[in-house]
Design an enzyme around this catalytic site. Structure first.
Site, short mmCIF file in Angstrom:
data_model
loop_
_atom_site.label_atom_id
_atom_site.label_comp_id
_atom_site.label_asym_id
_atom_site.label_seq_id
_atom_site.Cartn_x
_atom_site.Cartn_y
_atom_site.Cartn_z
N ASP A 193 59.42 -21.95 30.68
CA ASP A 193 60.46 -21.07 31.21
C ASP A 193 61.34 -19.83 30.13
O ASP A 193 61.55 -19.72 29.54
CB ASP A 193 61.22 -22.47 30.40
CG ASP A 193 63.14 -22.60 30.80
OD1 ASP A 193 63.40 -21.43 31.89
OD2 ASP A 193 63.99 -22.81 29.75
N GLY A 234 68.31 -31.29 25.83
CA GLY A 234 68.95 -32.11 25.04
C GLY A 234 70.40 -30.68 24.20
O GLY A 234 70.20 -29.46 24.69
N LYS A 282 67.26 -30.60 17.92
CA LYS A 282 67.28 -30.46 19.47
C LYS A 282 67.25 -31.33 18.90
O LYS A 282 65.58 -32.56 19.04
CB LYS A 282 66.48 -30.47 20.19
CG LYS A 282 66.41 -30.62 21.87
CD LYS A 282 66.00 -29.03 22.61
CE LYS A 282 66.92 -27.76 22.77
NZ LYS A 282 66.45 -27.36 23.81
N LEU A 326 74.94 -25.75 17.81
CA LEU A 326 74.08 -23.96 18.00
C LEU A 326 74.39 -24.32 20.29
O LEU A 326 74.11 -23.03 20.86
CB LEU A 326 72.82 -24.12 18.39
CG LEU A 326 72.65 -23.65 16.72
CD1 LEU A 326 70.97 -24.27 16.18
CD2 LEU A 326 73.98 -22.77 16.30
N GLY A 327 74.89 -25.36 21.06
CA GLY A 327 74.53 -24.88 22.30
C GLY A 327 73.55 -26.54 22.42
O GLY A 327 72.98 -26.76 21.54
N GLY A 342 71.08 -27.84 26.20
CA GLY A 342 70.49 -27.14 27.40
C GLY A 342 69.98 -29.03 28.49
O GLY A 342 71.04 -29.57 28.31
N GLY A 343 68.85 -28.28 28.98
CA GLY A 343 68.46 -28.99 30.11
C GLY A 343 67.74 -30.58 29.37
O GLY A 343 67.72 -32.06 29.77
#
Length: 620
Positions: free
Chosen positions: A138, A27, A43, A21-22, A24-25
């Protein structure tokens, strides 16, 4: 959703992975399916964070708190293993686009009634998050997902675990965590963050939903300027509907004590049903259908559920080590950071021979004569080829470079450089076959891994020539377009070499501004060599976090992985001479571009994840 690759495990815990899915900062995030068939987002923590004992302890506490969060507007925690080599947490998957996608790419700003209902839904979710003792930290358009039933907040609470390796919302090398346009004044100043911080960020999100922009401007004018406006200036509410002004001004009050609580917002806001415009609801339905289709295809390819398996060598955690003090200081310093030290591997330039194995192996328009080593590779394939596997040409998230030389079947005639957000892998691939318009590469070996022992050999690859400058690369289900790259001992385009320095804002850094230094030097060299050198300095702090008269000096280097624009370099490596406080691994590769603004060149260094670039000015 992107397909899994050879580096990904088949399952994590009881959840079978379906795709990526992507990243990030904190994981990498996977789409997975539970044994009962439920869609799950898993994640997995970056190895560099997993190696820090204090982060692991904080992460375990945050997951425990997340499990207590319930109610509308948040995805439930369905499983976790905080003691694994790479800790992970699984939450219910929300099959909806982000607010950022809807406003910026699909529909545009939302009408006032939808924004009020959005505010109510997000405030309702925040009441549950805050009741569990968490602060989101965030909240931004990318972390708000839209569904027919209302908004959903994702990534809540996890951000606080990152505080063990950050300072006031900064990474260990000074990059801003999240989007500066959606931070609170407390975060900008590095002060204590409370639930009121989330309310300020909520106000900024609502302005974005209603107008399509941040109330404090974009980072085009510089991250420092954006953060200064957040801390000191009034929001720009131009174009905001009058019925929303009072609500949003209350949220964007500079004094945290004067902002309304999430509960107060829920009690005062009226909602509508349906809450979104008809065309947006149609798009949500289509989005959900695409996700279900992709999930079904991934499941069909995967076959029967597989038992839980450990991460393969390519995803192994870095060796556990004692925590080192995080870097303190620079607000928008370079977002890439150090990685394990490796010997560098070079290779000869591409040959110029055409195939000489009869008409079958001649390049289009070739004569069949040989001017170099004998082999079967048609001349059109020789040289370097570069492509983007994930992301876009202007904002790559994963890249691959192949440099093909002449050779016989079975020879290792191709050198590859594969870069993801967290690693650089180099190696040689064996030539299986070649004809007029197709080359097949098979077995490979790894010659360089940054960080160390993080790479697995590349899989079988097929290259199909489309024109003298373009070929199509495929490997399993993955497919990408590759174009010619630069070769030789001076692979950097001429505009990049030189020294570049960040200009720190005295309004942000205060009286010690001159003690914060961030300088990047780019030198010529071949792909695979250390063309980037990054030097950083900042005040050493005492046990209470107060600056002392001593300074910390860090030196990092990074290997060149792609010569096109933007340039791509791998994760950085701490060099001898760096002080003990310098973080040895942060595992984020980066890409570099040069823009001209107000009559001068500016070097922008982007992390290969969502984040703002470090901005540097040429000094020589």
């Amino acid at each position: 959703m992107d397909p899994l690759n050879a580096e990904d495990p088949a399952a994590i815990g009881p959840f079978r992975l379906l795709g990526r899915l992507g990243t990030g900062g904190m994981g990498r995030v996977y789409l997975a399916r539970s044994a009962g068939g439920r869609a799950v987002a898993v994640k997995v923590v970056h190895p560099e964070l997993a190696a820090q004992d204090e982060f692991r302890r904080r992460f375990a506490r945050e997951v425990s708190a997340l499990e207590r969060v319930g109610g509308t507007g948040t995805a439930p925690v369905l499983g976790a293993d905080t003691e694994a080599d790479l800790p992970w947490v699984a939450v219910g998957y929300v099959p909806g686009p982000s607010l950022r996608t809807v406003v910026n790419e699909e529909h545009g700003p939302l009408p006032p009634a939808s924004v009020r209902t959005l505010a109510s839904g997000l405030a309702h979710a925040l009441t549950h998050i805050h009741a569990a003792g968490l602060v989101h930290r965030d909240l931004k358009p990318g972390n708000v997902l839209l569904t027919v039933d209302g908004p959903q907040i994702i990534d809540f609470g996890i951000a606080r675990a990152l505080d063990t390796v950050t300072d006031g919302g900064l990474t260990s090398t000074g990059a801003v965590v999240g989007s500066p346009g959606f931070m609170s004044p407390e975060q900008v100043r590095g002060e204590r963050v409370t639930p009121a911080s989330d309310i300020f960020c909520l106000g900024s999100v609502l302005v974005y939903a209603a107008t399509g922009r941040s109330p404090f401007g974009s980072s085009d004018s510089g991250v420092h300027a954006t953060m200064f406006r957040i801390a000191n200036e009034e929001p720009d509410l131009t174009g905001l509907a009058p019925e929303l002004t009072g609500l949003i001004r209350a949220c964007l009050t500079k004094d945290p004590a004067e902002r309304p609580s999430a509960t107060e917002l829920v009690d005062t806001l009226q909602v509508t049903d349906p809450w979104l415009p008809a065309e947006v609801l149609v798009r949500l339905g289509r989005h959900a259908a695409r996700v279900l289709e992709a999930e079904g295809s991934a499941a069909a390819e995967a076959g029967d559920p597989t038992p839980s398996t450990p991460l393969p060598p390519g995803g192994a955690a870095a060796p556990r080590r004692r925590r080192r003090a995080p870097l303190i200081g620079a607000v928008t310093a370079l977002a890439v950071a150090a990685a394990g030290t490796l010997a560098y591997t070079y290779w000869p330039g591409a040959g110029t021979a055409s195939g000489a194995d009869g008409h079958r192996n001649k390049a289009r328009g070739g004569t069949g004569t040989s001017s170099g080593p004998a082999g079967i590779v048609p001349a059109g394939f020789l040289g370097a080829w570069e492509g983007v596997l994930q992301g876009s040409d202007s904002h790559p998230r994963e890249t691959l470079r192949l440099e093909i030389t002449q050779g016989a079947a079975g020879s290792k005639a191709a050198v590859y450089v594969h870069v993801t957000d967290e690693r650089l892998c180099m190696g040689r691939s064996r030539l299986v076959s070649a004809d007029e318009d197709k080359v097949v590469l098979g077995e490979s070996d790894v010659t360089t891994s940054v960080p160390a022992q993080r790479c697995t050999p590349s899989a079988r690859q097929t290259l199909t020539l489309r024109s003298p400058e373009v070929l199509v690369w495929t490997s399993g289900a993955a497919k990408a377009t590759f174009r010619k790259g630069r070769t030789g001992s001076e692979a950097l385009p001429a505009k990049f070499p030189g020294s570049w320095r960040m200009r720190n804002d005295p309004e942000v850094f205060g009286k010690d501004v001159d003690r914060y230094t961030d300088e990047v030097t780019l030198t010529q060299g071949p792909v695979g060599s250390a063309v980037l050198r990054y030097e950083q300095g900042y005040p050493r702090t005492d046990a209470e976090g107060n600056p002392t008269s001593d300074s910390v000096h860090c030196i990092f280097t990074a290997l060149l992985a792609r010569t096109g624009t933007p340039l791509v370099v791998g994760p950085q490596t701490a060099e001898p001479g760096s002080d003990a406080e310098c973080a040895p691994t942060a595992g984020i590769a980066s890409y570099l571009d040069i823009v001209r603004y107000k009559g001068e060149d500016r070097l922008l260094v982007y992390p290969m994840t969502d984040g703002e670039p470090g901005e540097f000015h040429r000094i020589r």
